[in-house]
Design an enzyme around this catalytic site. Structure first.
Site, PDB file in Angstrom:
ATOM      1  N   PHE A  51      13.807   5.191  10.941  1.00  0.00           N
ATOM      2  CA  PHE A  51      12.504   4.571  10.526  1.00  0.00           C
ATOM      3  C   PHE A  51      11.795   5.623  10.050  1.00  0.00           C
ATOM      4  O   PHE A  51      11.508   6.710  11.118  1.00  0.00           O
ATOM      5  CB  PHE A  51      11.865   3.829  11.564  1.00  0.00           C
ATOM      6  CG  PHE A  51      10.760   3.156  11.289  1.00  0.00           C
ATOM      7  CD1 PHE A  51      10.871   1.798  10.592  1.00  0.00           C
ATOM      8  CD2 PHE A  51       9.377   3.489  11.381  1.00  0.00           C
ATOM      9  CE1 PHE A  51       9.764   1.026  10.364  1.00  0.00           C
ATOM     10  CE2 PHE A  51       8.482   2.870  10.975  1.00  0.00           C
ATOM     11  CZ  PHE A  51       8.622   1.816  10.302  1.00  0.00           C
ATOM     12  N   LEU A  92      11.661  -6.214  -3.303  1.00  0.00           N
ATOM     13  CA  LEU A  92      11.794  -6.040  -4.943  1.00  0.00           C
ATOM     14  C   LEU A  92      12.347  -7.447  -5.520  1.00  0.00           C
ATOM     15  O   LEU A  92      11.922  -7.712  -6.753  1.00  0.00           O
ATOM     16  CB  LEU A  92      12.921  -4.928  -5.177  1.00  0.00           C
ATOM     17  CG  LEU A  92      12.415  -3.560  -5.529  1.00  0.00           C
ATOM     18  CD1 LEU A  92      13.631  -2.791  -5.959  1.00  0.00           C
ATOM     19  CD2 LEU A  92      11.208  -3.746  -6.660  1.00  0.00           C
ATOM     20  N   ARG A 127       0.289   7.353   7.299  1.00  0.00           N
ATOM     21  CA  ARG A 127       0.480   7.210   5.730  1.00  0.00           C
ATOM     22  C   ARG A 127      -0.084   8.532   5.187  1.00  0.00           C
ATOM     23  O   ARG A 127       0.296   8.676   3.729  1.00  0.00           O
ATOM     24  CB  ARG A 127      -0.468   6.092   5.233  1.00  0.00           C
ATOM     25  CG  ARG A 127       0.033   4.740   5.532  1.00  0.00           C
ATOM     26  CD  ARG A 127      -0.737   3.704   4.550  1.00  0.00           C
ATOM     27  NE  ARG A 127      -0.452   2.304   5.178  1.00  0.00           N
ATOM     28  CZ  ARG A 127       0.567   1.474   5.053  1.00  0.00           C
ATOM     29  NH1 ARG A 127       1.240   1.824   3.913  1.00  0.00           N
ATOM     30  NH2 ARG A 127       0.408   0.130   5.046  1.00  0.00           N
ATOM     31  N   ASP A 158      14.354  -1.062   1.098  1.00  0.00           N
ATOM     32  CA  ASP A 158      15.246  -1.191   2.202  1.00  0.00           C
ATOM     33  C   ASP A 158      15.979  -2.299   2.232  1.00  0.00           C
ATOM     34  O   ASP A 158      17.131  -2.425   1.844  1.00  0.00           O
ATOM     35  CB  ASP A 158      14.232  -1.147   3.362  1.00  0.00           C
ATOM     36  CG  ASP A 158      14.604  -0.908   4.852  1.00  0.00           C
ATOM     37  OD1 ASP A 158      15.929  -0.729   4.963  1.00  0.00           O
ATOM     38  OD2 ASP A 158      13.966  -1.267   5.821  1.00  0.00           O
ATOM     39  N   ARG A 187       0.751  -1.194  -0.030  1.00  0.00           N
ATOM     40  CA  ARG A 187      -0.179  -0.017   0.076  1.00  0.00           C
ATOM     41  C   ARG A 187       0.742   1.192  -0.028  1.00  0.00           C
ATOM     42  O   ARG A 187       0.339   2.393  -0.120  1.00  0.00           O
ATOM     43  CB  ARG A 187      -0.953   0.036   1.476  1.00  0.00           C
ATOM     44  CG  ARG A 187      -2.183  -1.203   1.308  1.00  0.00           C
ATOM     45  CD  ARG A 187      -2.772  -0.981   2.409  1.00  0.00           C
ATOM     46  NE  ARG A 187      -2.219  -1.573   3.526  1.00  0.00           N
ATOM     47  CZ  ARG A 187      -2.625  -2.780   4.524  1.00  0.00           C
ATOM     48  NH1 ARG A 187      -3.696  -3.090   3.854  1.00  0.00           N
ATOM     49  NH2 ARG A 187      -1.943  -3.433   5.158  1.00  0.00           N
ATOM     50  N   GLY A 188       2.091   1.053   0.484  1.00  0.00           N
ATOM     51  CA  GLY A 188       2.933   2.433   0.717  1.00  0.00           C
ATOM     52  C   GLY A 188       3.025   3.206  -0.422  1.00  0.00           C
ATOM     53  O   GLY A 188       3.280   4.690  -0.261  1.00  0.00           O
ATOM     54  N   ASP A 205       3.939   3.959   6.767  1.00  0.00           N
ATOM     55  CA  ASP A 205       3.319   3.772   7.925  1.00  0.00           C
ATOM     56  C   ASP A 205       4.208   3.131   8.999  1.00  0.00           C
ATOM     57  O   ASP A 205       5.221   2.725   9.011  1.00  0.00           O
ATOM     58  CB  ASP A 205       2.054   2.998   7.594  1.00  0.00           C
ATOM     59  CG  ASP A 205       2.582   1.399   7.491  1.00  0.00           C
ATOM     60  OD1 ASP A 205       3.312   1.237   6.925  1.00  0.00           O
ATOM     61  OD2 ASP A 205       1.992   0.674   8.421  1.00  0.00           O
ATOM     62  N   GLU A 209       7.567   2.096  -6.273  1.00  0.00           N
ATOM     63  CA  GLU A 209       7.849   1.989  -4.711  1.00  0.00           C
ATOM     64  C   GLU A 209       7.832   2.990  -3.846  1.00  0.00           C
ATOM     65  O   GLU A 209       8.395   4.150  -4.370  1.00  0.00           O
ATOM     66  CB  GLU A 209       9.186   1.057  -4.592  1.00  0.00           C
ATOM     67  CG  GLU A 209       8.795  -0.613  -4.521  1.00  0.00           C
ATOM     68  CD  GLU A 209       8.249  -0.968  -3.143  1.00  0.00           C
ATOM     69  OE1 GLU A 209       7.473  -0.010  -2.551  1.00  0.00           O
ATOM     70  OE2 GLU A 209       8.366  -2.120  -2.994  1.00  0.00           O
ATOM     71  N   ASP A 210       7.613   2.914  -2.693  1.00  0.00           N
ATOM     72  CA  ASP A 210       7.695   4.029  -1.718  1.00  0.00           C
ATOM     73  C   ASP A 210       9.041   4.076  -1.091  1.00  0.00           C
ATOM     74  O   ASP A 210       9.971   5.019  -1.055  1.00  0.00           O
ATOM     75  CB  ASP A 210       6.780   4.137  -0.558  1.00  0.00           C
ATOM     76  CG  ASP A 210       6.663   2.741   0.201  1.00  0.00           C
ATOM     77  OD1 ASP A 210       6.915   1.809  -0.498  1.00  0.00           O
ATOM     78  OD2 ASP A 210       5.945   2.760   1.327  1.00  0.00           O
TER      79      ASP A 210
HETATM   80  C1  PRP Z   1       7.347  -1.676   2.596  1.00  0.00           C
HETATM   81  C2  PRP Z   1       7.394  -0.740   1.363  1.00  0.00           C
HETATM   82  C3  PRP Z   1       8.141  -1.662   0.575  1.00  0.00           C
HETATM   83  C4  PRP Z   1       8.952  -2.681   1.238  1.00  0.00           C
HETATM   84  C5  PRP Z   1      10.255  -2.273   1.111  1.00  0.00           C
HETATM   85  O1  PRP Z   1       5.981  -2.147   2.448  1.00  0.00           O
HETATM   86  O2  PRP Z   1       6.386  -0.302   0.967  1.00  0.00           O
HETATM   87  O3  PRP Z   1       7.264  -2.221  -0.284  1.00  0.00           O
HETATM   88  O4  PRP Z   1       8.346  -2.339   2.555  1.00  0.00           O
HETATM   89  O5  PRP Z   1      11.095  -3.021   2.227  1.00  0.00           O
HETATM   90  P1  PRP Z   1      12.303  -4.183   1.806  1.00  0.00           P
HETATM   91  O6  PRP Z   1      13.231  -3.273   0.902  1.00  0.00           O
HETATM   92  O7  PRP Z   1      13.095  -4.282   3.186  1.00  0.00           O
HETATM   93  O8  PRP Z   1      11.553  -5.344   1.479  1.00  0.00           O
HETATM   94  P2  PRP Z   1       5.305  -2.896   3.724  1.00  0.00           P
HETATM   95  O9  PRP Z   1       5.722  -4.684   3.871  1.00  0.00           O
HETATM   96  O10 PRP Z   1       5.620  -2.238   4.808  1.00  0.00           O
HETATM   97  O11 PRP Z   1       3.760  -2.996   3.230  1.00  0.00           O
HETATM   98  P3  PRP Z   1       3.008  -1.803   3.063  1.00  0.00           P
HETATM   99  O12 PRP Z   1       3.384  -1.076   1.580  1.00  0.00           O
HETATM  100  O13 PRP Z   1       1.419  -2.294   2.842  1.00  0.00           O
HETATM  101  O14 PRP Z   1       3.265  -0.508   4.083  1.00  0.00           O
END
Ligand code: PRP
Length: 187
Positions: free
Chosen positions: A163, A119, A176, A114, A45-46, A170, A110-111
């Protein structure tokens, strides 16, 4: 109704900086895909706020360059890895997208990247949908916790190891809808 908590105080990226950078990204993406069809693939959702502003930025670049266009289509996948916590866990596919991606140019939106696990998981999933090309645009790149190497084609901002919440991101589903990126200090 639970006790109202204060908003995170520490703004990392202001609304105006976000919008300026998104305008630049939109212009770059328009140039790179001009006169082609492009599927913007939002990762729910991000990415929703970034997705919406980026799509409009691509259109505004088109307005400034009459005669050429990028035909945009919107598609979405939903992946989850944080499960209401601040530490990532296994990536889970909630919604896998449509067959429309077959032999299309796809730009993943993507938002934040990390650890890179989301990905990596998404790349493997997309291969089953047989796209023509896949590129990645992320608003935020936080490389300090990277576990797997992932290619990123368009980056809004590289951020430090904190963070962050807001503008789609979120903590336990809160924050959000902040129009800026802030550091959550008490995690
Ligand atoms: C977050 C964000 C990315 C992912 C990145 O999603 O939106 O999709 O984490 O993290 P990574 O590189 O460590 O995999 P989240 O799982 O929190 O879900 P959301 O988008 O619903 O908040």
């Amino acid at each position: 109704m639970s006790e109202t908590k204060p908003l995170p105080e520490s703004v990392l990226i202001s609304e105006s900086r976000l919008q300026d950078r998104i305008r630049e990204l939109g212009a770059q993406i328009f140039t790179d895909y001009e006169n082609q069809e492009l599927v913007l693939l939002g990762v729910l959702r991000g990415s929703v706020l970034f997705f919406a502003d980026l799509a409009r930025a691509i259109f505004r670049a088109q307005l400034a360059d009459q005669g050429r266009e990028v035909a945009l289509r919107f598609e979405f996948v939903q992946l989850v890895s944080y499960h209401d916590n601040t530490k990532p866990s296994a990536v889970q596919l909630i919604h896998g997208g449509s067959d429309y991606l077959k032999q299309r140019h796809v730009l993943v939106v993507e938002d934040i990247v990390d650890t890179g696990q989301t990905l990596k998981f998404l790349h493997e999933h997309l291969q089953t949908l047989d796209p023509k090309t896949v590129k990645v645009c992320t608003l935020l790149d936080r490389p300090f916790q990277r576990q797997v190497s992932v290619a990123i084609d368009y980056t809004g901002f590289e951020i430090p190891d904190a963070f962050v919440v807001g503008y789609g991101l979120d903590h336990a589903q809160r924050y959000r809808n902040l129009p800026y990126i802030a550091v959550l200090e008490s995690t």
